[in-house]
Design an enzyme around this catalytic site. Structure first.
Site, mmCIF file in Angstrom:
data_model
loop_
_atom_site.group_PDB
_atom_site.id
_atom_site.type_symbol
_atom_site.label_atom_id
_atom_site.label_comp_id
_atom_site.label_asym_id
_atom_site.label_seq_id
_atom_site.Cartn_x
_atom_site.Cartn_y
_atom_site.Cartn_z
ATOM 1 N N SER A 223 38.929 44.378 46.743
ATOM 2 C CA SER A 223 40.220 43.902 47.895
ATOM 3 C C SER A 223 41.405 44.082 46.997
ATOM 4 O O SER A 223 41.543 44.152 45.831
ATOM 5 C CB SER A 223 39.959 42.157 47.902
ATOM 6 O OG SER A 223 39.897 41.893 46.964
ATOM 7 N N THR A 226 47.740 43.388 50.508
ATOM 8 C CA THR A 226 48.117 43.893 51.836
ATOM 9 C C THR A 226 47.766 45.217 52.047
ATOM 10 O O THR A 226 47.734 45.774 53.165
ATOM 11 C CB THR A 226 49.705 43.834 51.580
ATOM 12 O OG1 THR A 226 50.248 44.496 50.617
ATOM 13 C CG2 THR A 226 50.353 42.302 51.763
ATOM 14 N N GLY A 228 44.708 46.461 51.788
ATOM 15 C CA GLY A 228 43.405 46.427 52.569
ATOM 16 C C GLY A 228 42.435 46.197 51.451
ATOM 17 O O GLY A 228 42.283 45.374 50.403
ATOM 18 N N GLY A 254 41.206 36.124 50.977
ATOM 19 C CA GLY A 254 39.680 36.646 50.248
ATOM 20 C C GLY A 254 38.637 36.080 50.803
ATOM 21 O O GLY A 254 37.528 36.765 50.840
ATOM 22 N N ASP A 255 38.735 34.653 50.766
ATOM 23 C CA ASP A 255 37.289 34.020 51.393
ATOM 24 C C ASP A 255 36.923 34.318 52.582
ATOM 25 O O ASP A 255 35.700 34.405 52.980
ATOM 26 C CB ASP A 255 37.543 32.422 51.024
ATOM 27 C CG ASP A 255 37.920 32.052 49.732
ATOM 28 O OD1 ASP A 255 37.769 32.751 48.787
ATOM 29 O OD2 ASP A 255 38.695 31.081 49.602
HETATM 30 O O1 LIG Z 1 37.373 28.618 42.195
HETATM 31 P P1 LIG Z 1 38.613 29.139 41.983
HETATM 32 O O2 LIG Z 1 38.695 30.617 41.225
HETATM 33 O O3 LIG Z 1 39.433 28.093 40.856
HETATM 34 O O4 LIG Z 1 39.711 29.172 43.218
HETATM 35 C C1 LIG Z 1 39.820 28.033 43.989
HETATM 36 C C2 LIG Z 1 40.902 28.296 44.810
HETATM 37 O O5 LIG Z 1 40.780 29.564 45.558
HETATM 38 C C3 LIG Z 1 40.571 29.304 46.911
HETATM 39 O O6 LIG Z 1 39.363 29.194 47.607
HETATM 40 C C4 LIG Z 1 41.143 30.469 47.645
HETATM 41 O O7 LIG Z 1 40.493 31.952 47.443
HETATM 42 C C5 LIG Z 1 41.326 28.025 47.390
HETATM 43 O O8 LIG Z 1 40.950 27.245 48.449
HETATM 44 C C6 LIG Z 1 41.059 27.322 46.000
HETATM 45 O O9 LIG Z 1 42.240 26.366 45.497
#
Ligand SMILES: O=P(O)(O)OC[C@H]1O[C@](O)(CO)[C@@H](O)[C@@H]1O
Length: 318
Positions: A223, A226, A228, A254-255
């Protein structure tokens, strides 16, 4: 049933402000709280897409309600183990222009028994079933907890999608051939950390992704914010560029992309259609606060607007 594993979920507290000015007293325009953490967000987007989903992993007992409400609202099967303490709160400072600054706080402590209980909750996963493992480890867990779980599931024939970083990603990618994940979604920094070298050039980035494919990972998605994402498989790949993006919080985009990849793999889409769908999930998420997708018809319309470029053209800057 698609299983989503989160060892370190988070309550995301988004504070909206005009501009982040360190050292100043700032007045916020608003604040909201959403259940979050990588696997939770993936599960939520998959449920919005209409797929049957189960959440596995760990949740702090003291503030589980916000997650339980999400699971109930979206019909997500709750297999998360409750542990003493509270799930961490992660602060997201969202500026009017769309830039987000993340302050991720420490959360509950977990131990080997908790990791074993999470593995047990997945004991029934059969060959061919999909499992997504994403996000950081809770404090107290070994750095290779997610990697060991991924390898054990993959060795049993599960189709594993990983979104990990640092030592957890390195450990997962070092698994023997029969225990590798089906797909991984590193960003540039995560791929650089795995490769042990800077990947500033597009050609270098692509070469690193191809190395992983050559190791036996069917799909590597890098990823690129912006710009892509590069979707790289054994038979080639594409760069997928999103349509015009909304100025929403980038948290969870990203999720959403991981959810789009997972849904497409579950639906048996070929690489180009998968790249469109995954990019549309991420772009669609930007239109909504919290871990939510727009209705499927809107996501499909976005997918049709995703621009695909052969990787050779992207590398050559065409
Ligand atoms: O588990 P990590 O890498 O600390 O990331 C958690 C964060 O990332 C996210 O899942 C977003 O990708 C948020 O919801 C959360 O705060």
């Amino acid at each position: 049933m698609i299983r989503c594993v989160t060892f370190n979920p988070a309550v995301d507290q988004t504070v909206s402000l005009q501009r982040l000015q360190p050292g100043e007293v700032l007045r916020a325009d608003g604040v909201r709280q959403d259940p979050g953490g990588k696997g939770i967000n993936v599960a939520s987007c998959l449920a919005d897409w209409g797929l049957a989903v189960a959440a596995h992993g760990l949740l702090g007992r003291e503030n589980a309600t916000i997650f339980e409400q999400l699971f109930a609202a979206k019909g997500i099967a709750d297999h998360m183990r409750r542990v003493p303490g509270a799930t961490r709160t992660n602060i997201k400072l969202l500026e009017a222009g769309g830039r987000t600054t993340d302050v991720n706080l420490p959360g509950f402590e977990a131990g080997a028994l908790d990791a074993a209980a999470v593995a047990d909750s997945l004991a029934e996963v059969a060959a061919g079933e999909m499992v997504v493992i994403s996000g950081s480890q809770a404090a107290g867990l070994g750095a290779d907890t997610s990697a060991r779980l991924a390898a054990a599931l993959a060795a049993r024939g599960a189709r594993v999608v990983l979104d990990l970083s640092g030592p957890a990603l390195a450990a997962a990618l070092a698994a023997p051939a029969g225990a590798l994940p089906l797909a991984v979604k590193p960003n540039r920094a995560e791929l650089e950390a795995w490769a042990g070298r800077p990947l500033a050039e597009r050609s270098a980035l692509l070469a690193a992704a191809q190395e992983l494919v050559a190791r036996g990972i069917a799909l590597v998605v890098v990823s690129l914010g912006t710009e892509g994402a590069a979707f790289v498989g054994a038979d080639g790949g594409v760069l997928a560029a999103p349509p015009a993006l909304a100025h929403g919080s980038t948290v969870g985009a990203g999720d959403a992309m991981v959810a789009g990849i997972t849904a497409a793999l579950a639906e048996g889409l070929e690489l180009q259609a998968l790249a469109r769908q995954a990019t549309a999930f991420a772009a669609g998420k930007l239109r909504h606060a919290g871990p939510h997708l727009p209705p499927p018809a809107e996501v499909r319309a976005l997918a049709a607007q995703v621009r695909l470029l052969p990787l050779a053209d992207w590398v050559a800057g065409r």
